[in-house]
Design an enzyme around this catalytic site. Structure first.
Site, PDB file in Angstrom:
ATOM      1  CG  ASP A 233      -1.778   1.678   1.214  1.00  0.00           C
ATOM      2  OD1 ASP A 233      -2.579   1.058   0.337  1.00  0.00           O
ATOM      3  OD2 ASP A 233      -1.563   2.359   2.412  1.00  0.00           O
ATOM      4  CD  GLU A 304      -2.278   2.876  -3.782  1.00  0.00           C
ATOM      5  OE1 GLU A 304      -2.887   3.224  -3.691  1.00  0.00           O
ATOM      6  OE2 GLU A 304      -1.414   2.793  -2.591  1.00  0.00           O
TER       7      GLU A 304
HETATM    8  C1  GLC Z   1      -3.593   3.237  -0.316  1.00  0.00           C
HETATM    9  C2  GLC Z   1      -4.860   2.728  -0.484  1.00  0.00           C
HETATM   10  C3  GLC Z   1      -6.589   3.494   0.400  1.00  0.00           C
HETATM   11  C4  GLC Z   1      -5.791   3.776   1.470  1.00  0.00           C
HETATM   12  C5  GLC Z   1      -4.397   4.513   1.367  1.00  0.00           C
HETATM   13  C6  GLC Z   1      -4.604   4.062   2.991  1.00  0.00           C
HETATM   14  O1  GLC Z   1      -4.489   4.744  -1.657  1.00  0.00           O
HETATM   15  O2  GLC Z   1      -5.462   1.623  -1.659  1.00  0.00           O
HETATM   16  O3  GLC Z   1      -7.324   2.848  -0.349  1.00  0.00           O
HETATM   17  O4  GLC Z   1      -7.387   4.716   1.912  1.00  0.00           O
HETATM   18  O5  GLC Z   1      -3.586   4.099   1.228  1.00  0.00           O
HETATM   19  O6  GLC Z   1      -4.093   3.553   3.252  1.00  0.00           O
END
Ligand code: GLC
Ligand code: MG
Length: 588
Positions: A233, A304
């Protein structure tokens, strides 16, 4: 499209019909035998909205287990679960109060083990969301950090207040993703803590070696329980510049962006820091060690990263730190809209390969729990075309649950809003930011709550659209449905041409995109996508591929297409209705 691009495009057409130039997917990548993850479809499950097994209105682990046959039926072999860990659920479970336990709403560790075991029987690998940037403020580490109990004192990013004219102010101007200052005062400790997301999500401090080790133990813990990898994440936010300088303003914040919104600043000091790349390399080693010590099967890391393309690509690692690791390619989501035409798509794909480091595995993300669903974002007419695209391009495809039926966003009123991003924006602006519409429960059938739950109230409302769009209606083999398009694509991409073949992309006119996959001694495949809303008549017979293209076979046809799967067509004249799209082959 700007003038220069238009010019390039016109020249492009003339050139591409004389000689087609395959995109430089590196020789190494094309030649190599692929590991399981390199050509996988990763199917993202949003657990709270997938299937509720106990009637409390929230999806859960046993619900996912009950639905594994669905995954098997569509043919996906790896599922990534959004967080299922213990959490106060302030940010959809991305606020974790125990990294090594399951939230009671989702079940227990035994339920998790059962899910992994059952999935294994069906040859489905389970990948978990790893959330390293922050914990919940209810995590015991944070509670001990407030009290300066060792070794937790510096597990989080703490800073003294700045005193301006006798008043206490945050150390700098950093803004949280969810609006307003990224710093929150803690009275007990007498310092500010950093939270790049919600106030209840304090940022962890990767300059503390004990914390670094604890988080590695989290990875080990879940690998010992049988998971095949992690989606990491928000990795770019992991580390910030230590001296905490103010961030500059974003020169192009956009019309809807207000001074307290995250978009208002250029986040150069809170993203993509050198230590982040170093920590990632250490995690890759942890995964490699685990695989070397067990079954030798690589464990995957999917990152991500919403960073600029050059910074994004650096998450692939360097020569010394390779391995099963890739940063998500979000450019379809970020750079394409309903208005994008075939030349925009062609540019996007070619540009991606220009930046992709040699030998690395490409990937294509079409949707997730943070973005409007494909039909709502790109137009319902393009659902099949887009699935055809990501499933027939080289490498990994990342698909969000519900894309197999073309589920659209649900409507979530202000009163029902759960997402902190939406809530922080206030009633007038919540629709600009809320991520609830793409998170409403999955549509299984036409029974109560679309078959998702027997509860009287589900955590987010079930969209009314389930009556027309649901798995049960679309699944029978004889139905012309998104589901069957999706399923056929997953079967088809197992062919060696898709696994190892070269790629060439052409735009025919403004609207038709053709992605060609070729491999020596194997049939060639052409994804022919009408991205426009008009009829098109095209001639594919000039396209130079390694076998004659006078006749082509229809392998996949979009919903409502005039020509059916299995038909043999003449390449000289193909009529495409609005958004009508096909995958064709020379496999006659
Ligand atoms: C990422 C996740 C999102 C979340 C954020 C904080 O972007 O995909 O859903 O709110 O991280 O953890
Ligand atoms: Mg439940």
């Amino acid at each position: 499209m700007n003038k220069i691009l238009q010019f390039v495009f016109i020249i492009g057409i003339v050139v591409t019909f004389v000689a087609t130039n395959p995109i430089e997917t590196s020789e190494e990548w094309l030649a190599a035998d692929k590991e399981w993850w390199q050509t996988a479809v990763f199917y993202q499950i949003y657990p709270r909205s997938f299937q509720d097994s106990d009637g409390d209105g929230n999806g859960d682990l046993n619900g996912i287990r009950e639905r594994l046959p669905h995954l098997k039926d569509i043919g996906v072999t790896s599922a990534w679960l959004s967080p299922i860990y213990k959490s106060p659920q302030v940010d959809g479970g991305y606020d974790i109060s125990d990294f090594k336990d399951i939230d009671p709403m989702f079940g227990t560790l035994e339920d998790f083990d059962k899910l992994v075991a059952e999935a294994k029987k069906l040859d489905i690998k389970i990948v978990l969301d790893f959330v390293p940037n922050h914990s919940s403020d209810k995590h015991e580490w944070f509670e001990k950090s407030i009290k300066r109990i060792e070794p937790y004192t510096s597990f989080y990013v703490w800073a003294d207040a700045k005193i301006v004219n006798g008043t206490r102010q945050p150390p700098n101007n950093w803004i949280s993703w969810f609006r307003k200052s990224a710093w929150e005062w803690n009275e007990e400790r007498g310092q500010y803590y950093l939270h790049q997301f919600a106030i209840q999500q304090p940022d962890l401090n990767y300059r503390n070696p004990f914390l670094v080790e604890e988080m590695k133990n989290v990875l080990r813990f879940w690998m010992d329980r049988g998971v095949s990898g992690f989606r990491v994440d928000t990795l770019p936010s992991l580390v910030e510049v230590e001296s905490s300088p103010d961030e500059p303003l974003n020169p192009n914040p956009g019309d809807d962006c207000l001074p307290e919104d995250h978009c208002y600043h250029d986040h150069i000091y809170t993203n993509d820091q050198p230590l982040t790349y170093d920590i990632l390399a250490q995690w890759r080693d942890v995964l490699k060690e685990h695989s070397a010590a067990t079954d030798k099967v690589p464990r995957v890391i999917m990152i991500e990263s919403a960073s600029r393309i050059d910074l994004n690509m650096r998450y692939y690692g360097n020569e010394t730190h390779d391995g099963a690791c890739f940063p998500f390619n979000f450019f379809i989501i970020f750079n394409l809209t309903k208005e994008s035409d075939a030349t925009d798509y062609k540019y996007l794909i070619e540009n991606y390969f220009t930046y992709l480091p040699k030998g690395r595995t490409p990937n294509w993300v079409l949707g997730n729990h943070d973005r409007n669903r494909v039909g709502s974002r790109m137009g319902v007419g393009r659902i099949d075309a887009l699935n055809m695209l990501i499933m027939t391009l080289p490498g990994v495809a990342i698909s969000y649950n519900g894309e197999e039926i073309g589920q659209e966003d649900g409507y979530v009123s202000w009163e029902d809003t759960q997402d902190p991003w939406g809530l922080n924006a206030g009633e007038d602006r919540y629709l600009l930011f809320t991520r609830d519409p793409e998170r409403t429960p999955l549509h299984w059938d036409t029974t109560k709550n679309a078959g998702f739950s027997t509860a009287n109230k589900t955590w987010l409302p079930v969209s009314e659209k389930y009556k027309e769009t649901n798995v049960k209606a679309q699944a029978p083999a004889n139905v012309d449905s998104h589901y069957n398009v999706y399923k056929t694509l997953i079967q088809l991409r197992k062919k060696s041409t898709f696994q190892n073949g070269e790629l060439t992309v052409q735009a025919i006119g403004k609207n038709v995109l053709v992605a060609i996959r070729e491999l020596k001694n194997s049939p060639s495949y052409l994804s022919v996508l009408n991205l426009g809303d008009q009829n098109e008549i095209i001639d594919l017979s000039n396209i130079e591929i390694n076998s004659a293209t006078k006749k082509l076979k229809v392998e996949v046809a979009s919903v409502g297409a005039k020509i059916k799967k299995g038909s043999i067509i003449s390449a000289e004249k193909l009529e495409l209705g609005p958004n009508e799209s096909y995958v064709l082959s020379t496999d006659l």
